[in-house]
Design a protein around this motif. Structure first.
Motif, PDB file in Angstrom:
ATOM      1  N   ASP A 221       0.865  -1.184   0.000  1.00  0.00           N
ATOM      2  CA  ASP A 221       0.000   0.000   0.000  1.00  0.00           C
ATOM      3  C   ASP A 221       0.893   1.223   0.000  1.00  0.00           C
ATOM      4  O   ASP A 221       2.113   1.131   0.102  1.00  0.00           O
ATOM      5  CB  ASP A 221      -0.957   0.016   1.204  1.00  0.00           C
ATOM      6  CG  ASP A 221      -0.227  -0.150   2.530  1.00  0.00           C
ATOM      7  OD1 ASP A 221       0.767   0.569   2.767  1.00  0.00           O
ATOM      8  OD2 ASP A 221      -0.639  -1.006   3.330  1.00  0.00           O
ATOM      9  N   GLU A 223       0.665   3.719   2.239  1.00  0.00           N
ATOM     10  CA  GLU A 223       0.486   4.379   3.519  1.00  0.00           C
ATOM     11  C   GLU A 223       1.830   4.870   4.054  1.00  0.00           C
ATOM     12  O   GLU A 223       2.818   4.143   4.056  1.00  0.00           O
ATOM     13  CB  GLU A 223      -0.143   3.418   4.529  1.00  0.00           C
ATOM     14  CG  GLU A 223      -1.550   2.981   4.173  1.00  0.00           C
ATOM     15  CD  GLU A 223      -2.539   4.128   4.228  1.00  0.00           C
ATOM     16  OE1 GLU A 223      -2.299   5.076   4.999  1.00  0.00           O
ATOM     17  OE2 GLU A 223      -3.548   4.071   3.499  1.00  0.00           O
ATOM     18  N   HIS A 227       2.697  13.017   7.425  1.00  0.00           N
ATOM     19  CA  HIS A 227       2.750  13.872   6.241  1.00  0.00           C
ATOM     20  C   HIS A 227       4.089  14.579   6.098  1.00  0.00           C
ATOM     21  O   HIS A 227       4.227  15.439   5.227  1.00  0.00           O
ATOM     22  CB  HIS A 227       1.639  14.921   6.324  1.00  0.00           C
ATOM     23  CG  HIS A 227       1.814  15.880   7.464  1.00  0.00           C
ATOM     24  ND1 HIS A 227       1.474  15.559   8.759  1.00  0.00           N
ATOM     25  CD2 HIS A 227       2.311  17.138   7.501  1.00  0.00           C
ATOM     26  CE1 HIS A 227       1.750  16.589   9.545  1.00  0.00           C
ATOM     27  NE2 HIS A 227       2.249  17.556   8.817  1.00  0.00           N
ATOM     28  N   ASP A 249      -0.867   4.914  -7.070  1.00  0.00           N
ATOM     29  CA  ASP A 249      -1.795   4.255  -6.153  1.00  0.00           C
ATOM     30  C   ASP A 249      -3.060   3.876  -6.916  1.00  0.00           C
ATOM     31  O   ASP A 249      -3.356   4.436  -7.973  1.00  0.00           O
ATOM     32  CB  ASP A 249      -2.127   5.170  -4.979  1.00  0.00           C
ATOM     33  CG  ASP A 249      -2.587   4.382  -3.765  1.00  0.00           C
ATOM     34  OD1 ASP A 249      -2.725   3.155  -3.875  1.00  0.00           O
ATOM     35  OD2 ASP A 249      -2.804   5.000  -2.698  1.00  0.00           O
ATOM     36  N   SER A 252      -7.948   7.085  -5.045  1.00  0.00           N
ATOM     37  CA  SER A 252      -7.562   8.472  -4.803  1.00  0.00           C
ATOM     38  C   SER A 252      -6.297   8.516  -3.956  1.00  0.00           C
ATOM     39  O   SER A 252      -6.030   7.620  -3.142  1.00  0.00           O
ATOM     40  CB  SER A 252      -8.701   9.210  -4.086  1.00  0.00           C
ATOM     41  OG  SER A 252      -9.015   8.563  -2.858  1.00  0.00           O
ATOM     42  N   ILE A 253      -5.509   9.572  -4.144  1.00  0.00           N
ATOM     43  CA  ILE A 253      -4.228   9.687  -3.464  1.00  0.00           C
ATOM     44  C   ILE A 253      -4.444   9.976  -1.984  1.00  0.00           C
ATOM     45  O   ILE A 253      -5.262  10.821  -1.602  1.00  0.00           O
ATOM     46  CB  ILE A 253      -3.374  10.799  -4.107  1.00  0.00           C
ATOM     47  CG1 ILE A 253      -3.201  10.521  -5.601  1.00  0.00           C
ATOM     48  CG2 ILE A 253      -2.018  10.882  -3.440  1.00  0.00           C
ATOM     49  CD1 ILE A 253      -2.561   9.201  -5.918  1.00  0.00           C
ATOM     50  N   ASN A 254      -3.678   9.255  -1.154  1.00  0.00           N
ATOM     51  CA  ASN A 254      -3.732   9.481   0.288  1.00  0.00           C
ATOM     52  C   ASN A 254      -3.304  10.906   0.602  1.00  0.00           C
ATOM     53  O   ASN A 254      -2.328  11.416   0.058  1.00  0.00           O
ATOM     54  CB  ASN A 254      -2.820   8.472   0.995  1.00  0.00           C
ATOM     55  CG  ASN A 254      -2.906   8.583   2.503  1.00  0.00           C
ATOM     56  OD1 ASN A 254      -3.761   9.295   3.028  1.00  0.00           O
ATOM     57  ND2 ASN A 254      -2.037   7.884   3.190  1.00  0.00           N
ATOM     58  N   GLU A 255      -4.029  11.562   1.507  1.00  0.00           N
ATOM     59  CA  GLU A 255      -3.741  12.963   1.827  1.00  0.00           C
ATOM     60  C   GLU A 255      -2.357  13.118   2.459  1.00  0.00           C
ATOM     61  O   GLU A 255      -1.637  14.084   2.158  1.00  0.00           O
ATOM     62  CB  GLU A 255      -4.820  13.507   2.767  1.00  0.00           C
ATOM     63  CG  GLU A 255      -4.750  15.001   2.981  1.00  0.00           C
ATOM     64  CD  GLU A 255      -5.031  15.787   1.711  1.00  0.00           C
ATOM     65  OE1 GLU A 255      -4.546  16.929   1.609  1.00  0.00           O
ATOM     66  OE2 GLU A 255      -5.727  15.245   0.826  1.00  0.00           O
ATOM     67  N   LYS A 256      -1.956  12.179   3.306  1.00  0.00           N
ATOM     68  CA  LYS A 256      -0.626  12.252   3.909  1.00  0.00           C
ATOM     69  C   LYS A 256       0.459  12.129   2.850  1.00  0.00           C
ATOM     70  O   LYS A 256       1.461  12.856   2.871  1.00  0.00           O
ATOM     71  CB  LYS A 256      -0.462  11.157   4.962  1.00  0.00           C
ATOM     72  CG  LYS A 256      -1.297  11.349   6.206  1.00  0.00           C
ATOM     73  CD  LYS A 256      -1.008  10.251   7.215  1.00  0.00           C
ATOM     74  CE  LYS A 256      -1.824  10.434   8.492  1.00  0.00           C
ATOM     75  NZ  LYS A 256      -1.544   9.354   9.477  1.00  0.00           N
ATOM     76  N   LEU A 257       0.269  11.208   1.919  1.00  0.00           N
ATOM     77  CA  LEU A 257       1.249  11.027   0.853  1.00  0.00           C
ATOM     78  C   LEU A 257       1.308  12.250  -0.048  1.00  0.00           C
ATOM     79  O   LEU A 257       2.388  12.659  -0.496  1.00  0.00           O
ATOM     80  CB  LEU A 257       0.906   9.778   0.039  1.00  0.00           C
ATOM     81  CG  LEU A 257       1.866   9.413  -1.093  1.00  0.00           C
ATOM     82  CD1 LEU A 257       3.249   9.111  -0.540  1.00  0.00           C
ATOM     83  CD2 LEU A 257       1.338   8.226  -1.879  1.00  0.00           C
ATOM     84  N   LYS A 258       0.165  12.853  -0.303  1.00  0.00           N
ATOM     85  CA  LYS A 258       0.131  14.049  -1.146  1.00  0.00           C
ATOM     86  C   LYS A 258       0.895  15.194  -0.495  1.00  0.00           C
ATOM     87  O   LYS A 258       1.677  15.895  -1.148  1.00  0.00           O
ATOM     88  CB  LYS A 258      -1.319  14.443  -1.402  1.00  0.00           C
ATOM     89  CG  LYS A 258      -1.478  15.593  -2.381  1.00  0.00           C
ATOM     90  CD  LYS A 258      -2.930  16.022  -2.481  1.00  0.00           C
ATOM     91  CE  LYS A 258      -3.815  14.882  -2.926  1.00  0.00           C
ATOM     92  NZ  LYS A 258      -5.226  15.310  -3.104  1.00  0.00           N
ATOM     93  N   SER A 289       1.313   0.293  -6.214  1.00  0.00           N
ATOM     94  CA  SER A 289       0.681  -0.489  -5.160  1.00  0.00           C
ATOM     95  C   SER A 289      -0.003  -1.715  -5.770  1.00  0.00           C
ATOM     96  O   SER A 289      -0.186  -1.814  -6.980  1.00  0.00           O
ATOM     97  CB  SER A 289      -0.344   0.368  -4.403  1.00  0.00           C
ATOM     98  OG  SER A 289      -1.401   0.747  -5.262  1.00  0.00           O
TER      99      SER A 289
END
Length: 306
Positions: A221, A223, A227, A249, A252-258, A289
């Motif tokens: 994943d 994750e 951030h 991914d 939708s793109i993870n907010e932390k990764l973005k 992923s």
């Protein structure tokens, strides 16, 4: 069914930092070098974490560390699923690649479809697809004013005869200062036509090229613990010969990764639906992923609507 293991595979395991050698593998082999039903799982032979360099040599259905089967499923016991690093490219063979994450933890294996990740390399197809992409994304908003659009009077500047000067009917012509532009650019679309099957083949070739180079990594994943940008920077520094990373991914793109990647110019993130040939070529390392791989394979196997 039995799986033949070549000497090149054994040499590859010997050269890695595994805690076992070819001898431990041979204990599980029959005399003729084939794997029987008593072959233990690779996870039991590889305790702890697998070195990061090993993931670069092999490229995910899926055998996980916590799998209850304890051995390879019977449908994986075929010679076409085990490939040595010095394999021949473009034979449409399924690839077995280890799965990891940002912490370099062993997450099992994944089988990559050979008709997507092991197609013959076609530079001409790549050229056509990239040219189609670059032409299609041009805005085409360039514009110049013709004779009817230029501001100015429509009065004849001087009489037709008797002045000795050249005859003119307007001062808005292209030969006058402040006049119009003849045959200048007008708003239009620069898109060119390219068959859907050629576009699809271009993406397959790009993915196969990255897999053949050992620059395709599969993550369980995307994750990230936080951030903070330093997490992505530290991970990128651990990779050898990786100048630009493309993280793909499934949804939708993870907010932390973005947030962690938006200030790093050599790391970019895309959803699986946005993966394209030009973006793959701009980055020397492709990280996908499990979900992204499954979505791409499903997209490539979907019949083309005509």
């Amino acid at each position: 069914m039995a799986l033949s293991i070549s000497r090149r595979v054994l040499r590859a395991f010997r050269s890695s930092d595994f805690s076992f050698g070819p001898a431990s593998l041979c204990n599980a082999l029959n005399f003729n070098g084939s794997v029987g039903d008593s072959l233990p799982s690779l996870q039991s032979l590889v305790p702890g974490k697998v070195p990061f360099d090993v993931y670069r040599k092999y490229s995910t259905t899926i055998l996980t560390p916590n799998s209850s089967e304890g051995a390879f499923p019977s449908h994986l016991l075929s010679s076409k699923h085990v490939l040595a690093p010095e394999r021949e490219i473009g034979l449409y063979q399924d690839l077995v690649i280890p799965v990891t994450n940002f912490a370099n933890e062993d997450k099992g294996f994944m089988v990559l479809a050979g008709d997507v990740f092991d197609v013959p390399i076609r530079k001409d197809i790549i050229h056509r697809v990239v040219r189609w992409q670059l032409a299609k994304r041009q805005q085409g908003t360039h514009s110049t004013k013709n004779l009817s659009e230029v501001s100015g009077t429509g009065r004849k500047p001087w009489p037709q005869k008797g002045t000795g000067r050249a005859r003119h009917g307007t001062l808005r012509g292209p030969q006058f200062r402040g006049g119009c532009a003849m045959h200048g650019p007008r708003p239009r679309s620069h898109a060119i036509k390219l068959n859907k099957k050629v576009r699809r083949l271009g993406l397959k070739v790009a993915l196969s090229a990255r897999a053949a180079e050992g620059k395709l990594l599969i993550f369980d994943d995307m994750e990230v613990p936080s951030h903070k940008t330093k997490n992505i920077v530290n991970y990128a520094n651990q990779m050898e010969d990786a100048k630009k990373l493309l993280l793909v991914d499934g949804g939708s793109i993870n907010e932390k990764l973005k947030l962690a990647t938006q200030n790093v110019h050599y790391v970019n993130v895309l959803p699986a639906i946005g993966l394209n040939v030009y973006s793959i070529l701009l980055h020397d390392t492709l990280v996908m992923s499990r979900e992204a791989v499954n979505r791409i394979v499903e997209r490539m196997h979907t019949p083309i609507s005509r």
